[in-house]
Design an enzyme around this catalytic site. Sequence first.
Site, PDB file in Angstrom:
ATOM      1  N   ASP A 108       1.719  -9.693   3.644  1.00  0.00           N
ATOM      2  CA  ASP A 108       0.896  -9.378   4.809  1.00  0.00           C
ATOM      3  C   ASP A 108      -0.598  -9.315   4.472  1.00  0.00           C
ATOM      4  O   ASP A 108      -1.395  -9.617   5.258  1.00  0.00           O
ATOM      5  CB  ASP A 108       1.174  -7.967   5.308  1.00  0.00           C
ATOM      6  N   GLY A 128       3.882  -9.931  10.268  1.00  0.00           N
ATOM      7  CA  GLY A 128       2.592  -9.218  10.397  1.00  0.00           C
ATOM      8  C   GLY A 128       2.188  -8.269  11.141  1.00  0.00           C
ATOM      9  O   GLY A 128       2.343  -8.403  12.323  1.00  0.00           O
ATOM     10  N   ARG A 129       2.509  -7.018  10.770  1.00  0.00           N
ATOM     11  CA  ARG A 129       2.556  -5.902  11.924  1.00  0.00           C
ATOM     12  C   ARG A 129       1.252  -5.636  12.158  1.00  0.00           C
ATOM     13  O   ARG A 129       0.831  -5.580  13.485  1.00  0.00           O
ATOM     14  CB  ARG A 129       3.265  -4.665  11.144  1.00  0.00           C
ATOM     15  N   ASN A 141       0.820  -1.093   0.048  1.00  0.00           N
ATOM     16  CA  ASN A 141       0.028   0.031   0.255  1.00  0.00           C
ATOM     17  C   ASN A 141       0.765   1.239  -0.058  1.00  0.00           C
ATOM     18  O   ASN A 141       0.354   2.284  -0.528  1.00  0.00           O
ATOM     19  CB  ASN A 141      -1.085  -0.127   1.056  1.00  0.00           C
ATOM     20  N   GLU A 153       4.421 -11.181  15.204  1.00  0.00           N
ATOM     21  CA  GLU A 153       5.391 -10.171  15.602  1.00  0.00           C
ATOM     22  C   GLU A 153       4.623  -8.807  16.043  1.00  0.00           C
ATOM     23  O   GLU A 153       5.164  -8.173  16.849  1.00  0.00           O
ATOM     24  CB  GLU A 153       6.336  -9.823  14.736  1.00  0.00           C
ATOM     25  N   LEU A 170      13.117 -16.044   6.600  1.00  0.00           N
ATOM     26  CA  LEU A 170      12.910 -17.127   5.843  1.00  0.00           C
ATOM     27  C   LEU A 170      11.549 -17.588   5.288  1.00  0.00           C
ATOM     28  O   LEU A 170      11.246 -17.766   4.125  1.00  0.00           O
ATOM     29  CB  LEU A 170      13.016 -18.180   6.878  1.00  0.00           C
ATOM     30  N   GLN A 171      10.380 -16.829   6.012  1.00  0.00           N
ATOM     31  CA  GLN A 171       9.161 -17.014   5.644  1.00  0.00           C
ATOM     32  C   GLN A 171       8.783 -16.331   4.313  1.00  0.00           C
ATOM     33  O   GLN A 171       8.127 -16.551   3.749  1.00  0.00           O
ATOM     34  CB  GLN A 171       8.091 -16.603   6.746  1.00  0.00           C
ATOM     35  N   THR A 178       2.097  -8.253  -1.596  1.00  0.00           N
ATOM     36  CA  THR A 178       2.548  -8.129  -0.043  1.00  0.00           C
ATOM     37  C   THR A 178       2.252  -9.449   0.614  1.00  0.00           C
ATOM     38  O   THR A 178       1.257 -10.001   0.394  1.00  0.00           O
ATOM     39  CB  THR A 178       1.787  -7.120   0.734  1.00  0.00           C
TER      40      THR A 178
END
Lengths: 404, 404
Positions: B138, B181-182, B108, B237, B296-297, B136
Amino acid sequence: MNNGKVLVAQGGGPTAVINQSLVGVVLEARRHPGIERIYGARHGVRGIINEDFYDLTQETSHNLELVAGTPSSALGSTRDKPDLAYCQKIFQVLQAHEIGHFFYIGGNDSSDTVRIVSEQARAAGYPLRSIHIPKTIDNDLVGNDHTPGFPSAARFVAQAFAGANLDNAALPGVYVGVVMGRHAGFLTAASALGKKFPDDGPHLIYLPERVFELEKFLADVRAAYDRHGRCVIAVSEGIHDASGKSIAEQLAKNVERDDHGNVQLSGTGALADLLCDQIKSRLGIKRVRGDTFGYLQRSFIGCVSDVDQREAREVGEKAVQYAMWGDRDGSVAIKRTGFYSVDYELQPLEAVAGKTRVMDDAFINEAGTDVTDAFRLYLRPLLGSGMPDAFRLRRHVVDKRLNP
Amino acid sequence: MNNGKVLVAQGGGPTAVINQSLVGVVLEARRHPGIERIYGARHGVRGIINEDFYDLTQETSHNLELVAGTPSSALGSTRDKPDLAYCQKIFQVLQAHEIGHFFYIGGNDSSDTVRIVSEQARAAGYPLRSIHIPKTIDNDLVGNDHTPGFPSAARFVAQAFAGANLDNAALPGVYVGVVMGRHAGFLTAASALGKKFPDDGPHLIYLPERVFELEKFLADVRAAYDRHGRCVIAVSEGIHDASGKSIAEQLAKNVERDDHGNVQLSGTGALADLLCDQIKSRLGIKRVRGDTFGYLQRSFIGCVSDVDQREAREVGEKAVQYAMWGDRDGSVAIKRTGFYSVDYELQPLEAVAGKTRVMDDAFINEAGTDVTDAFRLYLRPLLGSGMPDAFRLRRHVVDKRLNP
């Protein structure tokens, strides 16, 4: 001829292919007419002293094949390290259940357990064949070209660094990846197989076979960063100072030890975080990231070497053959016979038990911060087929117009 | 008809499939006779203001396909978040190079850049078509069923937890896996897709969509551990307290912020370590392990959803079609039309730019510690074909003899 009951168990840290060895034992044992029952002890030696057995004779071949393809120890594992009294209990249970063949899949601690149980049976005149089946992602068993479980973990590490290198190239900075391996650096060294182009990372590799000096480390990082505009670093969790004290242990507030007296190095991000803090504060580099691969590298489902699968199956099969047709106890070992081919041997248990193999000097470069071509040649065939590959755009540079 | 030069760039965090979108743009643009040159800016908007371009017209189709299958941003990326002055510079360069079509692949923040550049071109009367292409891990872009990059990262997380669960079952204890993931918990929630049997982990999932309370967390872990003899936990996270302050931020000594004002949450194991310390000290559980999945993810090579690959390619293709045949700027969006099928739409840039989507309430269970079947149904088709599966030995228990 021994009696017709087999007991198999799995010890130590799980691997991606340890169930291949289990299933190798079960399916091969089924082919021998003298075998009536095949038991699996749950959670290794602890399951033996608790008589906690599954009857694997009743498993379908189909489900066994599916379990063989599933990572981690299907019977469960344990960190118990049996002493003499514990081994006496094991032996009592084996006698009570009239077990004639005992197979224990594990690392060098497990081979030591097999050795003690074997001695007790011999001293008691009880007819027991005890075979140790190798397994460890650390690749630290002596007398083996390599150990089942290591190639798949090595593949994970190589793929992880191949990806981390691409990520770091897109968003330049310093990346520190901490890899399992207390005394042996094989798994950390596998990071080098993620490298394709000369300027790819890992640019620096730190192994427990060499003394770690923080000042030299920082100078190495500075030089690599200045040269490439970025730096990818592979670090073994087992790095230590000249006195042998581990860098991770120096930092840990609450040191946790397992029953083997080993300090917990995995399952904490402390080492990566410390190294990152040093790079940020001492070198003034802003974008510094650290990952601790932790349990992902040994348990991730869907990253496995087909060579590793095949060999793990075979060491289980061969163990049963040595037990049925041989006249002595021992530990199955993998010997390399070609590029690439292997054969198997039965080593004396004393030759393996409690010993630790580390990387040959010929595998580590002079500076102690990279592997040699000898190591690349050693490891490459173990990673198996279908290794993912990374490709780049070619540099067709467009002329500038505003600021030529 | 605009002039025949295309500029494409990649922004923000890399994904496993962002190069599919890049190659989708390049190959589709080549099919339009009006297009003379296709430039790629290196390192996103920064490469634009520096006129740092590759001429992708000269790339072979074969190499483009190979790059498409390679994770991370092949052109390089940037964390720069352009303000008005920065966007004016971008526009100057676009003018100087007579760019007629501008494609920016990103999240975004990137869509906001496209919006500003689009407005400037319109105000200046310069014929520019500007299209934002979604990307993204996310999954937090509004107006999209999901975003390219998310399915592959979700697949990594699901596979990682499937493996971690097997490892934890073999050597029981508590395992905490911290996932990126904020603000949006989609990726953490994907851990639930690693679960097969009712007693499999993750047993608890903590998302940023719900307030995190340490005392409740500890009580949840206690209950799950008492029930299963072990506990696997997925934690975002981005978990935060009632005031909105992130738990990770509360712990970090030196908070690092990027140009977007975001605190660095990844690349440190601090959150996992703190939660593990709490579980050890407060609940008295000895074997507690924490992994932070970190980079890694999003960058692991060799774990990708084929559905994600296909869609990432298509959003790039569609972007060119919207630019060539459409009459307005916008952001390409993925709409679900069946189980499972998608179609694409061009959304207004204002509808996407700077907005953040989070998980629907219908995706989170009442206790706030698990996902619902609605979420499983939403995510499953995105993970693609060939998901690895885990199998168990069946429980044929053997009668005890020594202690029946």
